[in-house]
Design a protein around this motif. Structure first.
Motif, PDB file in Angstrom:
ATOM      1  N   LEU A 256       1.726   6.809  -9.394  1.00  0.00           N
ATOM      2  CA  LEU A 256       1.589   5.327  -9.473  1.00  0.00           C
ATOM      3  C   LEU A 256       2.880   4.564 -10.714  1.00  0.00           C
ATOM      4  O   LEU A 256       1.932   3.714 -11.767  1.00  0.00           O
ATOM      5  CB  LEU A 256       0.751   3.872  -9.292  1.00  0.00           C
ATOM      6  CG  LEU A 256      -0.184   4.056  -7.856  1.00  0.00           C
ATOM      7  CD1 LEU A 256      -1.590   3.459  -8.477  1.00  0.00           C
ATOM      8  CD2 LEU A 256       0.421   4.304  -6.823  1.00  0.00           C
ATOM      9  N   PRO A 257       4.032   4.388 -10.474  1.00  0.00           N
ATOM     10  CA  PRO A 257       4.900   3.871 -11.778  1.00  0.00           C
ATOM     11  C   PRO A 257       4.829   2.358 -12.272  1.00  0.00           C
ATOM     12  O   PRO A 257       5.075   1.774 -11.280  1.00  0.00           O
ATOM     13  CB  PRO A 257       6.066   4.772 -11.424  1.00  0.00           C
ATOM     14  CG  PRO A 257       6.368   4.438  -9.373  1.00  0.00           C
ATOM     15  CD  PRO A 257       4.870   4.858  -9.101  1.00  0.00           C
ATOM     16  N   LEU A 258       4.574   2.115 -13.339  1.00  0.00           N
ATOM     17  CA  LEU A 258       4.101   0.818 -13.513  1.00  0.00           C
ATOM     18  C   LEU A 258       3.081   0.243 -12.381  1.00  0.00           C
ATOM     19  O   LEU A 258       3.465  -1.292 -12.331  1.00  0.00           O
ATOM     20  CB  LEU A 258       5.581  -0.107 -13.211  1.00  0.00           C
ATOM     21  CG  LEU A 258       7.516   0.420 -13.894  1.00  0.00           C
ATOM     22  CD1 LEU A 258       8.166  -0.066 -13.538  1.00  0.00           C
ATOM     23  CD2 LEU A 258       7.156   0.434 -15.307  1.00  0.00           C
ATOM     24  N   ASN A 259       2.502   1.294 -12.606  1.00  0.00           N
ATOM     25  CA  ASN A 259       1.072   0.176 -11.992  1.00  0.00           C
ATOM     26  C   ASN A 259       0.939  -0.101 -10.136  1.00  0.00           C
ATOM     27  O   ASN A 259       0.652  -0.962 -10.185  1.00  0.00           O
ATOM     28  CB  ASN A 259      -0.057  -0.461 -12.663  1.00  0.00           C
ATOM     29  CG  ASN A 259      -1.359  -0.493 -12.103  1.00  0.00           C
ATOM     30  OD1 ASN A 259      -1.261   0.922 -11.998  1.00  0.00           O
ATOM     31  ND2 ASN A 259      -1.732  -1.244 -12.620  1.00  0.00           N
TER      32      ASN A 259
ATOM     33  N   GLY B  71       0.447  -0.854   0.134  1.00  0.00           N
ATOM     34  CA  GLY B  71      -0.082  -0.067  -0.331  1.00  0.00           C
ATOM     35  C   GLY B  71       0.425   0.817  -0.080  1.00  0.00           C
ATOM     36  O   GLY B  71       0.122   2.191  -0.236  1.00  0.00           O
ATOM     37  N   TYR B  72       2.476   1.334  -0.162  1.00  0.00           N
ATOM     38  CA  TYR B  72       2.788   2.197  -0.404  1.00  0.00           C
ATOM     39  C   TYR B  72       4.271   2.062  -0.890  1.00  0.00           C
ATOM     40  O   TYR B  72       4.511   1.301  -1.550  1.00  0.00           O
ATOM     41  CB  TYR B  72       3.548   2.641   1.702  1.00  0.00           C
ATOM     42  CG  TYR B  72       2.836   2.499   2.453  1.00  0.00           C
ATOM     43  CD1 TYR B  72       2.215   4.315   2.995  1.00  0.00           C
ATOM     44  CD2 TYR B  72       2.507   1.551   3.210  1.00  0.00           C
ATOM     45  CE1 TYR B  72       1.395   4.168   3.998  1.00  0.00           C
ATOM     46  CE2 TYR B  72       1.328   1.898   4.166  1.00  0.00           C
ATOM     47  CZ  TYR B  72       0.937   3.115   4.742  1.00  0.00           C
ATOM     48  OH  TYR B  72       0.523   3.564   5.964  1.00  0.00           O
ATOM     49  N   VAL B  73       4.380   3.200  -2.570  1.00  0.00           N
ATOM     50  CA  VAL B  73       5.466   2.859  -3.194  1.00  0.00           C
ATOM     51  C   VAL B  73       6.475   4.389  -2.511  1.00  0.00           C
ATOM     52  O   VAL B  73       6.202   5.445  -1.593  1.00  0.00           O
ATOM     53  CB  VAL B  73       4.801   3.226  -4.568  1.00  0.00           C
ATOM     54  CG1 VAL B  73       3.647   2.649  -4.373  1.00  0.00           C
ATOM     55  CG2 VAL B  73       4.383   4.803  -4.281  1.00  0.00           C
ATOM     56  N   ASN B  74       7.626   4.181  -3.253  1.00  0.00           N
ATOM     57  CA  ASN B  74       8.593   4.896  -3.347  1.00  0.00           C
ATOM     58  C   ASN B  74       9.093   5.703  -4.138  1.00  0.00           C
ATOM     59  O   ASN B  74       9.153   4.825  -5.779  1.00  0.00           O
ATOM     60  CB  ASN B  74      10.072   4.118  -3.123  1.00  0.00           C
ATOM     61  CG  ASN B  74      10.957   5.123  -2.665  1.00  0.00           C
ATOM     62  OD1 ASN B  74      11.183   6.465  -3.016  1.00  0.00           O
ATOM     63  ND2 ASN B  74      12.219   5.188  -1.758  1.00  0.00           N
ATOM     64  N   LEU B  75       8.414   7.253  -4.072  1.00  0.00           N
ATOM     65  CA  LEU B  75       8.394   7.913  -5.461  1.00  0.00           C
ATOM     66  C   LEU B  75       9.565   8.133  -5.703  1.00  0.00           C
ATOM     67  O   LEU B  75      10.004   9.866  -5.905  1.00  0.00           O
ATOM     68  CB  LEU B  75       7.606   8.820  -5.748  1.00  0.00           C
ATOM     69  CG  LEU B  75       6.164   8.305  -5.416  1.00  0.00           C
ATOM     70  CD1 LEU B  75       4.800   9.448  -5.667  1.00  0.00           C
ATOM     71  CD2 LEU B  75       5.944   7.297  -6.843  1.00  0.00           C
ATOM     72  N   GLY B  76      11.624   7.749  -5.436  1.00  0.00           N
ATOM     73  CA  GLY B  76      12.108   8.324  -6.027  1.00  0.00           C
ATOM     74  C   GLY B  76      13.002   9.045  -4.375  1.00  0.00           C
ATOM     75  O   GLY B  76      13.896   9.400  -5.634  1.00  0.00           O
ATOM     76  N   SER B  77      12.091   8.638  -3.784  1.00  0.00           N
ATOM     77  CA  SER B  77      12.744   9.064  -2.647  1.00  0.00           C
ATOM     78  C   SER B  77      12.775   8.035  -1.611  1.00  0.00           C
ATOM     79  O   SER B  77      11.982   7.460  -1.645  1.00  0.00           O
ATOM     80  CB  SER B  77      11.817  11.030  -1.939  1.00  0.00           C
ATOM     81  OG  SER B  77      10.894  10.195  -1.986  1.00  0.00           O
ATOM     82  N   GLU B  78      13.381   8.259  -0.154  1.00  0.00           N
ATOM     83  CA  GLU B  78      13.094   7.846   1.144  1.00  0.00           C
ATOM     84  C   GLU B  78      11.914   7.876   1.108  1.00  0.00           C
ATOM     85  O   GLU B  78      11.392   6.805   2.600  1.00  0.00           O
ATOM     86  CB  GLU B  78      14.254   8.000   1.566  1.00  0.00           C
ATOM     87  CG  GLU B  78      16.017   7.599   1.308  1.00  0.00           C
ATOM     88  CD  GLU B  78      16.614   8.134   2.684  1.00  0.00           C
ATOM     89  OE1 GLU B  78      16.434   8.716   3.799  1.00  0.00           O
ATOM     90  OE2 GLU B  78      17.922   8.054   2.342  1.00  0.00           O
ATOM     91  N   ARG B  79      11.196   8.401   0.903  1.00  0.00           N
ATOM     92  CA  ARG B  79       9.632   8.760   2.163  1.00  0.00           C
ATOM     93  C   ARG B  79       9.004   7.832   1.143  1.00  0.00           C
ATOM     94  O   ARG B  79       8.808   7.769   0.084  1.00  0.00           O
ATOM     95  CB  ARG B  79       9.739  10.092   2.068  1.00  0.00           C
ATOM     96  CG  ARG B  79       8.419  10.329   3.036  1.00  0.00           C
ATOM     97  CD  ARG B  79       7.627  11.861   3.112  1.00  0.00           C
ATOM     98  NE  ARG B  79       6.405  11.321   3.104  1.00  0.00           N
ATOM     99  CZ  ARG B  79       6.063  13.084   3.145  1.00  0.00           C
ATOM    100  NH1 ARG B  79       6.773  14.479   2.838  1.00  0.00           N
ATOM    101  NH2 ARG B  79       4.342  13.337   3.941  1.00  0.00           N
TER     102      ARG B  79
END
Length: 233
Positions: free
Chosen positions: A138-141, A48-56
């Motif tokens: 949501l990269p790559l879904n 349920g959580y994604v990383n968008l290019g950062s540590e957060r």
């Protein structure tokens, strides 16, 4: 629902039969609710959580952390409540007090109804936030399957918990067959058999024998005292 006894259960002390217990609708709904809660909880925690290019990490539901937290809360709460009331269902027939049984059923009605409402809010909240989630978030879904699973099983949880609420209300309305209990059972106290004097048979008729005995040291209390006369010399 079995109408014998009190609030859908038989008299206290009866042997527990696991086969009818497992087959009853309440147990089936309880197990399904437990499974659905686990799916919602696990889906959000694992994906349920994604990383968008950062540590957060960001919640897949429109980056709204409250949506993920609320789903986890409903899932964990549902797991604990289902486990608790499953144990209560197993031990319910061993409760001898009618008042205690009534309190347990009322608690089940209140909790089941309240958790049905929470699951309905979860379904609406997650659906709303998912509809607002941009594809670029949501990269790559990534996390999409977990989000859909959380929404789907939140809806299923609304149905199962609503069914549990209906079953609990039916159990409460069923009440108690008072012909099977004395007033002393209402407080969980074993009934006391009143004392009956022994009977004797006289000429074919049964008559209660009166074994009353006068108290000791009362013999002659009503006997008149003789008058004292002065002797004549």
């Amino acid at each position: 629902m079995d109408g014998v006894g009190s609030f859908g259960a038989g008299l206290a002390g009866a042997a527990f039969d696991p086969v009818p217990f497992i087959k009853q609708p309440t147990t089936i709904l309880r197990v399904l609710s437990w499974v659905f809660s686990l799916v919602v909880f696990a889906s959000i925690v694992n994906e349920g959580y994604v990383n968008l290019g950062s540590e957060r990490l960001h919640c897949v539901f429109n980056k709204n952390g409250d949506a993920c937290n609320y789903g986890v809360f409903c899932g964990v709460g549902g797991l604990l409540l289902c486990s608790f009331f499953f144990l209560v269902d197993v031990k319910f027939q061993q409760i001898s007090s009618i008042k205690d049984r009534k309190k347990v059923v009322m608690l089940e009605v209140g909790v089941s109804g309240f958790w049905t409402f929470l699951w309905f809010v979860s379904f609406c909240f997650l659906t709303n936030q998912w509809s607002r989630t941009a594809p670029e978030d949501l990269p790559l879904n990534q996390g999409a399957d977990a989000a859909r699973a959380s929404i789907t099983f939140s809806f299923f949880s609304v149905l199962t918990w609503a069914g549990l609420t209906v079953r609990a209300v039916q159990k409460y309305l069923l009440g108690t067959d008072m012909t099977l209990f004395t007033t002393d059972h209402l407080d969980g106290v074993a009934p006391v058999t009143p004392y009956l004097p022994p009977t004797t048979t006289t000429g074919g008729a049964i008559e209660p024998s009166d074994n009353y005995q006068s108290p000791p040291f009362t013999e002659g209390l009503d006997v008149p005292v003789p008058t004292y006369q002065v002797p004549i010399y």
